[in-house]
Design a protein around this motif. Structure first.
Motif, PDB file in Angstrom:
ATOM      1  N   LEU A   7      15.701   5.053 106.227  1.00  0.00           N
ATOM      2  CA  LEU A   7      14.912   5.683 105.164  1.00  0.00           C
ATOM      3  C   LEU A   7      15.859   6.438 104.238  1.00  0.00           C
ATOM      4  O   LEU A   7      16.692   7.222 104.691  1.00  0.00           O
ATOM      5  N   ILE A   8      15.731   6.186 102.933  1.00  0.00           N
ATOM      6  CA  ILE A   8      16.586   6.809 101.930  1.00  0.00           C
ATOM      7  C   ILE A   8      15.717   7.693 101.041  1.00  0.00           C
ATOM      8  O   ILE A   8      14.737   7.219 100.458  1.00  0.00           O
ATOM      9  N   VAL A   9      16.066   8.966 100.943  1.00  0.00           N
ATOM     10  CA  VAL A   9      15.354   9.901 100.070  1.00  0.00           C
ATOM     11  C   VAL A   9      16.167  10.039  98.788  1.00  0.00           C
ATOM     12  O   VAL A   9      17.274  10.580  98.792  1.00  0.00           O
ATOM     13  N   GLY A  10      15.613   9.523  97.692  1.00  0.00           N
ATOM     14  CA  GLY A  10      16.323   9.477  96.418  1.00  0.00           C
ATOM     15  C   GLY A  10      16.428   8.034  95.962  1.00  0.00           C
ATOM     16  O   GLY A  10      16.702   7.148  96.774  1.00  0.00           O
ATOM     17  N   GLY A  11      16.221   7.802  94.668  1.00  0.00           N
ATOM     18  CA  GLY A  11      16.165   6.426  94.186  1.00  0.00           C
ATOM     19  C   GLY A  11      17.188   6.096  93.130  1.00  0.00           C
ATOM     20  O   GLY A  11      16.937   5.259  92.267  1.00  0.00           O
ATOM     21  N   GLY A  12      18.370   6.730  93.203  1.00  0.00           N
ATOM     22  CA  GLY A  12      19.403   6.480  92.213  1.00  0.00           C
ATOM     23  C   GLY A  12      20.395   5.419  92.653  1.00  0.00           C
ATOM     24  O   GLY A  12      20.109   4.561  93.496  1.00  0.00           O
ATOM     25  N   MET A  13      21.595   5.503  92.107  1.00  0.00           N
ATOM     26  CA  MET A  13      22.625   4.513  92.395  1.00  0.00           C
ATOM     27  C   MET A  13      23.108   4.592  93.836  1.00  0.00           C
ATOM     28  O   MET A  13      23.546   3.596  94.409  1.00  0.00           O
ATOM     29  N   VAL A  14      23.049   5.783  94.434  1.00  0.00           N
ATOM     30  CA  VAL A  14      23.401   5.915  95.853  1.00  0.00           C
ATOM     31  C   VAL A  14      22.455   5.082  96.703  1.00  0.00           C
ATOM     32  O   VAL A  14      22.881   4.392  97.629  1.00  0.00           O
ATOM     33  N   ALA A  15      21.168   5.148  96.387  1.00  0.00           N
ATOM     34  CA  ALA A  15      20.181   4.399  97.164  1.00  0.00           C
ATOM     35  C   ALA A  15      20.453   2.898  97.096  1.00  0.00           C
ATOM     36  O   ALA A  15      20.395   2.190  98.104  1.00  0.00           O
ATOM     37  N   PRO A  41      15.974   1.829  91.215  1.00  0.00           N
ATOM     38  CA  PRO A  41      17.350   2.253  90.931  1.00  0.00           C
ATOM     39  C   PRO A  41      17.963   1.486  89.750  1.00  0.00           C
ATOM     40  O   PRO A  41      17.788   0.275  89.624  1.00  0.00           O
ATOM     41  N   TYR A  42      18.675   2.241  88.916  1.00  0.00           N
ATOM     42  CA  TYR A  42      19.303   1.654  87.731  1.00  0.00           C
ATOM     43  C   TYR A  42      20.660   2.315  87.513  1.00  0.00           C
ATOM     44  O   TYR A  42      20.981   3.349  88.112  1.00  0.00           O
ATOM     45  N   VAL A  63      21.159  -2.989  83.407  1.00  0.00           N
ATOM     46  CA  VAL A  63      20.868  -1.611  83.822  1.00  0.00           C
ATOM     47  C   VAL A  63      20.110  -1.570  85.146  1.00  0.00           C
ATOM     48  O   VAL A  63      20.493  -0.859  86.077  1.00  0.00           O
ATOM     49  N   ASP A  64      19.026  -2.339  85.237  1.00  0.00           N
ATOM     50  CA  ASP A  64      18.291  -2.435  86.503  1.00  0.00           C
ATOM     51  C   ASP A  64      19.224  -3.019  87.566  1.00  0.00           C
ATOM     52  O   ASP A  64      19.841  -4.063  87.373  1.00  0.00           O
ATOM     53  N   LEU A  65      19.353  -2.323  88.686  1.00  0.00           N
ATOM     54  CA  LEU A  65      20.287  -2.758  89.733  1.00  0.00           C
ATOM     55  C   LEU A  65      19.693  -3.818  90.664  1.00  0.00           C
ATOM     56  O   LEU A  65      20.386  -4.332  91.534  1.00  0.00           O
ATOM     57  N   HIS A  66      18.422  -4.095  90.504  1.00  0.00           N
ATOM     58  CA  HIS A  66      17.751  -5.134  91.292  1.00  0.00           C
ATOM     59  C   HIS A  66      17.922  -4.909  92.802  1.00  0.00           C
ATOM     60  O   HIS A  66      18.254  -5.811  93.559  1.00  0.00           O
ATOM     61  N   HIS A 290      29.798  11.969  90.001  1.00  0.00           N
ATOM     62  CA  HIS A 290      30.069  10.839  89.122  1.00  0.00           C
ATOM     63  C   HIS A 290      29.749   9.504  89.788  1.00  0.00           C
ATOM     64  O   HIS A 290      29.644   9.394  91.002  1.00  0.00           O
ATOM     65  N   VAL A 291      29.662   8.471  88.926  1.00  0.00           N
ATOM     66  CA  VAL A 291      29.139   7.179  89.352  1.00  0.00           C
ATOM     67  C   VAL A 291      30.031   6.483  90.386  1.00  0.00           C
ATOM     68  O   VAL A 291      29.517   5.846  91.311  1.00  0.00           O
ATOM     69  N   ASP A 292      31.335   6.597  90.255  1.00  0.00           N
ATOM     70  CA  ASP A 292      32.224   5.930  91.209  1.00  0.00           C
ATOM     71  C   ASP A 292      31.961   6.447  92.614  1.00  0.00           C
ATOM     72  O   ASP A 292      31.890   5.683  93.582  1.00  0.00           O
TER      73      ASP A 292
END
Length: 399
Positions: A7-15, A41-42, A63-66, A290-292
């Protein structure tokens, strides 16, 4: 109650990166992603970069990470309010309960706001795709946009929006745009790009208060002057969202404290991304926004959720593109440190090294110097063996 192995809490690039990391190890375990956002996530950097500068940059393709490719189940528009570590469940604001075997906290950060101004259709803290869509409508209409804060996000937004037909006023507490990060000559060259593109600068000023109506936003600055705009973008940084972890009894300092394998005090609970305070193998304990880091740490967290038990040993870089200038950097880039400048063309192409009081390199800025972040990491790793006079010429723009 819905149960998930992961289970992942958060829907960003980490997810997204974590879900893909899980699938590198476990092809079948169920994955749930709980996100306050209404978008899957995007690629968040696009919100202040390519979406403003590249007309061909398509949301669906670029942009959409699919993340749906991982088979994850999404619960969107849902805020997690509590973690029960004993029962291995989380509860959301609407009363739903979700069980887990392994939990990843990727809660990111909450933007700092302005006094008297709540986020709205005109006051954007610019953290989401929804904020981008609102700002794009203002820019397309040639509106007047006030950007508050001359840091990472503020400068990118001011640059992107003014190049898309809007009138832009940038309010920055620093006397020179970029002065907190860049040496004086570079900061002035950086600032000049904004002047050249017609951005009005209100420097050395802070917002004391603000009011908004159906027709616009009024900002009162600390010198008593008033700024009226159609919309305001607030770029004052974020506060890591650690309260959920703290309420669950997990150790929190500057962020959620994790080990080198990204696990918290609870062996079933991991954290990654903006919210995680972790031991960097080169730079020591830190938290990176940051994104990296989101991508690399997210992937490692996913693998470790699936029992890889691997150390996160990547020292992340960060980058920015503003008008015709760009940079990549590793480590601490702050004018609170001493600097050694090594220019091939002054304030156009070169490297700036940031040193502490012991003359140890703590950060490397690569200004219009590309694909040299591994070289920068090497300098940081060897910093105790390097003297000031060994730095010039060490990294160049040459192949």
């Amino acid at each position: 109650m819905t149960d998930f192995r992961y289970l992942i809490v958060g829907g960003g690039m980490v997810a997204d990166a974590a879900a893909r990391g899980i699938r590198e190890i476990d092809q079948d375990g169920s994955i749930g992603i709980l996100s306050e956002e209404h978008d899957r996530p995007y690629a968040r950097p696009a919100l202040s970069k390519k979406l403003w500068t590249d007309p061909e940059f398509d949301w669906d393709e670029k942009v959409d990470l699919h993340t749906e490719e991982t088979g994850a189940t999404f619960v969107l528009g849902s805020a997690v309010t509590a973690i029960d570590r004993a029962a291995k469940t989380v509860t959301t604001a609407d009363g739903q309960t979700h069980g887990y075997e392994r939990l990843l906290l990727a809660t990111g950060g909450k933007p700092r706001g302005l006094p008297g101004l709540e986020p709205s259709d005109r006051v954007l803290d610019y953290r989401s795709a929804a904020d981008y869509r609102k700002l794009r409508a203002f820019a397309d209409a040639g509106a007047h946009v006030a950007v508050v804060g001359g840091g990472y996000i503020g400068t990118e937004i001011a640059s992107g929006v003014v190049q898309n037909g809007a009138k832009v006023t940038l309010v920055d507490p620093d006397e020179t745009v970029g002065a907190r990060m860049f040496p004086d000559g570079l900061a002035h060259a950086f600032q000049q790009r904004f002047v050249d593109h017609g951005v009005e600068l209100r420097l050395g000023r802070r917002v004391e208060s603000g009011t908004q109506t159906a027709g616009g936003v009024t900002l009162t600055l600390d010198d008593g002057s008033v700024l009226e705009a159609d919309a305001v973008v607030v770029g004052l940084g974020i506060e890591p969202q650690t309260q959920l972890a703290a309420d669950a009894g997990l150790t929190v300092d500057d962020g959620i404290v994790v080990s080198s394998t990204l696990v918290t005090d609870d062996e079933s609970v991991f954290a990654a991304g903006d919210v995680a305070e972790y031991p960097d193998r080169i730079l020591g304990t830190r938290r990176v926004e940051h994104v990296d880091n989101a991508q690399q740490q997210g992937r490692q967290a996913g693998r470790n959720l699936a029992d890889a038990d691997e150390t996160y040993d990547h020292t992340p870089m960060f980058y920015s593109d503003v008008f015709d200038m760009g940079y990549e950097a590793v480590g601490q880039v702050s004018t609170k440190l001493h600097t050694v400048e090594d220019w091939q063309e002054p304030n156009v192409t070169g490297v700036v090294y940031y040193l502490d009081d012991d003359d140890t390199v703590r950060g490397v800025l690569l200004w219009n110097v590309w694909d040299k972040t591994d070289d920068a990491r090497k300098v940081l790793a060897e910093a105790h063996a390097l003297t000031r006079d060994m730095l010039p010429g060490r990294i160049t723009a040459d192949a």
